[in-house]
Design an enzyme around this catalytic site. Structure first.
Site, PDB file in Angstrom:
ATOM      1  N   ARG A  89       0.849  -1.188   0.000  1.00 33.12           N
ATOM      2  CA  ARG A  89       0.000   0.000   0.000  1.00 33.12           C
ATOM      3  C   ARG A  89       0.880   1.231   0.000  1.00 33.12           C
ATOM      4  NH1 ARG A  89      -4.843   2.206   2.471  1.00 33.12           N
ATOM      5  NH2 ARG A  89      -4.742   4.422   2.023  1.00 33.12           N
ATOM      6  N   ARG A  98      -5.475   2.994  -4.748  1.00 32.73           N
ATOM      7  CA  ARG A  98      -4.590   2.241  -3.852  1.00 32.73           C
ATOM      8  C   ARG A  98      -4.641   0.763  -4.205  1.00 32.73           C
ATOM      9  NH1 ARG A  98      -7.744   3.430   0.455  1.00 32.73           N
ATOM     10  NH2 ARG A  98      -7.195   5.550  -0.087  1.00 32.73           N
ATOM     11  N   ASP A 101      -6.875  -1.271   0.506  1.00 30.15           N
ATOM     12  CA  ASP A 101      -7.330  -0.506   1.669  1.00 30.15           C
ATOM     13  C   ASP A 101      -8.110  -1.471   2.559  1.00 30.15           C
ATOM     14  OD1 ASP A 101      -7.919   1.760   3.225  1.00 30.15           O
ATOM     15  OD2 ASP A 101      -9.868   1.936   2.268  1.00 30.15           O
ATOM     16  N   ASP A 103     -10.354  -1.135   5.790  1.00 30.06           N
ATOM     17  CA  ASP A 103     -10.975  -0.241   6.774  1.00 30.06           C
ATOM     18  C   ASP A 103     -11.666  -1.064   7.854  1.00 30.06           C
ATOM     19  OD1 ASP A 103     -10.157   2.114   5.608  1.00 30.06           O
ATOM     20  OD2 ASP A 103     -12.020   2.458   4.526  1.00 30.06           O
TER      21      ASP A 103
HETATM   22  N1  ATP Z   1     -12.173   2.849  11.291  1.00 29.92           N
HETATM   23  C1  ATP Z   1     -10.956   3.049  10.738  1.00 29.92           C
HETATM   24  N2  ATP Z   1     -10.400   2.097   9.939  1.00 29.92           N
HETATM   25  C2  ATP Z   1      -9.181   2.302   9.384  1.00 29.92           C
HETATM   26  N3  ATP Z   1      -8.431   3.433   9.543  1.00 29.92           N
HETATM   27  C3  ATP Z   1      -8.965   4.383  10.316  1.00 29.92           C
HETATM   28  C4  ATP Z   1     -10.230   4.247  10.950  1.00 29.92           C
HETATM   29  N4  ATP Z   1     -10.502   5.369  11.664  1.00 29.92           N
HETATM   30  C5  ATP Z   1      -9.464   6.172  11.482  1.00 29.92           C
HETATM   31  N5  ATP Z   1      -8.517   5.593  10.696  1.00 29.92           N
HETATM   32  C6  ATP Z   1      -7.257   6.248  10.318  1.00 29.92           C
HETATM   33  O1  ATP Z   1      -7.405   6.710   8.970  1.00 29.92           O
HETATM   34  C7  ATP Z   1      -6.084   6.950   8.497  1.00 29.92           C
HETATM   35  C8  ATP Z   1      -6.148   7.122   7.022  1.00 29.92           C
HETATM   36  O2  ATP Z   1      -6.559   5.889   6.451  1.00 29.92           O
HETATM   37  P1  ATP Z   1      -6.753   5.843   4.890  1.00 29.92           P
HETATM   38  O3  ATP Z   1      -5.778   6.743   4.198  1.00 29.92           O
HETATM   39  O4  ATP Z   1      -6.805   4.407   4.494  1.00 29.92           O
HETATM   40  O5  ATP Z   1      -8.182   6.520   4.753  1.00 29.92           O
HETATM   41  P2  ATP Z   1      -9.101   6.078   3.566  1.00 29.92           P
HETATM   42  O6  ATP Z   1      -9.458   4.632   3.809  1.00 29.92           O
HETATM   43  O7  ATP Z   1      -8.481   6.422   2.265  1.00 29.92           O
HETATM   44  O8  ATP Z   1     -10.365   6.996   3.735  1.00 29.92           O
HETATM   45  P3  ATP Z   1     -11.639   6.603   4.598  1.00 29.92           P
HETATM   46  O9  ATP Z   1     -11.196   6.761   6.020  1.00 29.92           O
HETATM   47  O10 ATP Z   1     -12.667   7.618   4.163  1.00 29.92           O
HETATM   48  O11 ATP Z   1     -12.028   5.185   4.238  1.00 29.92           O
HETATM   49  C9  ATP Z   1      -5.306   5.735   9.011  1.00 29.92           C
HETATM   50  O12 ATP Z   1      -3.975   6.113   9.261  1.00 29.92           O
HETATM   51  C10 ATP Z   1      -6.038   5.347  10.307  1.00 29.92           C
HETATM   52  O13 ATP Z   1      -5.216   5.600  11.432  1.00 29.92           O
HETATM   53  N1  PH2 Z   2     -15.923   2.488  -4.698  1.00 34.77           N
HETATM   54  C1  PH2 Z   2     -15.042   2.816  -3.731  1.00 34.77           C
HETATM   55  N2  PH2 Z   2     -14.806   4.107  -3.470  1.00 34.77           N
HETATM   56  C2  PH2 Z   2     -13.917   4.431  -2.483  1.00 34.77           C
HETATM   57  C3  PH2 Z   2     -13.253   3.440  -1.748  1.00 34.77           C
HETATM   58  C4  PH2 Z   2     -13.530   2.088  -2.056  1.00 34.77           C
HETATM   59  O1  PH2 Z   2     -12.985   1.147  -1.421  1.00 34.77           O
HETATM   60  N3  PH2 Z   2     -14.413   1.829  -3.044  1.00 34.77           N
HETATM   61  N4  PH2 Z   2     -12.389   3.766  -0.725  1.00 34.77           N
HETATM   62  C5  PH2 Z   2     -12.189   5.065  -0.419  1.00 34.77           C
HETATM   63  C6  PH2 Z   2     -11.306   5.409   0.707  1.00 34.77           C
HETATM   64  O2  PH2 Z   2     -11.360   4.483   1.714  1.00 34.77           O
HETATM   65  C7  PH2 Z   2     -12.831   6.146  -1.158  1.00 34.77           C
HETATM   66  N5  PH2 Z   2     -13.702   5.735  -2.208  1.00 34.77           N
END
Ligand code: ATP
Ligand code: PH2
Length: 171
Positions: A89, A98, A101, A103
């Site tokens: 990543r 990416r 990811d 989450d």
């Molecule tokens: N529930 C969560 N799951 C994963 N990461 C989290 C969460 N809450 C906060 N974070 C923080 O978010 C930061 C950024 O993560 P990342 O860049 O993957 O965001 P993203 O996945 O692109 O956007 P989003 O948070 O909207 O899905 C990570 O360093 C992490 O510490």
């Molecule tokens: N369709 C889709 N859109 C996104 C996604 C993803 O996993 N799928 N993840 C994001 C940041 O976590 C922002 N936008």
């Protein structure tokens, strides 16, 4: 954050829109369950989804995996972030393309407003790419404070996604 000894169900969202997207999702599933501490509970179908938010970019493959664990949420975050790193990543543009990811959507009914880990995930309730696969795995799931996953999903329009039953993930 000290961790609870209780075993609870966690919900993880996997996404990839760079490179071999299915291999990235399968690699994440393998890496998550290779190490001890996470018991697989469910694995959703794979969805092809139009990017939500962020810059112009390619379509994602998304899936949801559920697991049971006694791991404290902060340890689980370390695990998910090491899996993202293992799959190469590159964290450059937020919401940008990416390879992988992972989450953390929910850890049981726990809530947290720590900046490094907000629970439940603050945008899960407005993301069909999270809600649709989650509803496949747990039809009666609820997001604490937000209500039924299926009802939230029914309320979302304008987010394009379709199930790719030709693509299969295995635990
Ligand atoms: N529930 C969560 N799951 C994963 N990461 C989290 C969460 N809450 C906060 N974070 C923080 O978010 C930061 C950024 O993560 P990342 O860049 O993957 O965001 P993203 O996945 O692109 O956007 P989003 O948070 O909207 O899905 C990570 O360093 C992490 O510490
Ligand atoms: N369709 C889709 N859109 C996104 C996604 C993803 O996993 N799928 N993840 C994001 C940041 O976590 C922002 N936008």
């Amino acid at each position: 954050m000290t961790g609870p000894a209780t075993r609870r169900r966690v919900v993880l969202s996997l996404g990839s829109n760079v490179g071999d997207r299915l291999a990235a999702l399968q690699g994440a599933v393998d890496a998550l369950f290779d190490a001890p501490g996470l018991e697989p509970a469910g694995l959703s179908p794979v969805y092809e989804t139009a990017p939500v938010g962020g810059p112009e970019q390619g379509p994602f493959l998304n899936a949801v995996v559920t697991a049971d664990t006694r791991m404290p949420a902060d340890v689980l975050l370390e695990r998910t972030q090491s899996v993202e790193e293992a799959l190469g990543r590159v964290r450059d543009v937020r919401w940008g393309p990416r390879t992988l990811d992972v989450d953390i959507i929910a850890v049981g009914g726990e809530s947290s407003d720590a900046p490094e880990l907000v629970l439940p995930h603050p945008r899960a309730h407005e993301r069909a790419f999270v809600l649709a696969p989650w509803a496949d795995v747990e039809p009666d799931a609820e997001i604490s404070g937000r209500g039924s996953v299926r009802r939230l999903l029914a309320g979302i329009d304008g987010q394009e996604l379709h199930r790719r039953d030709d693509l299969v993930l295995r635990v």
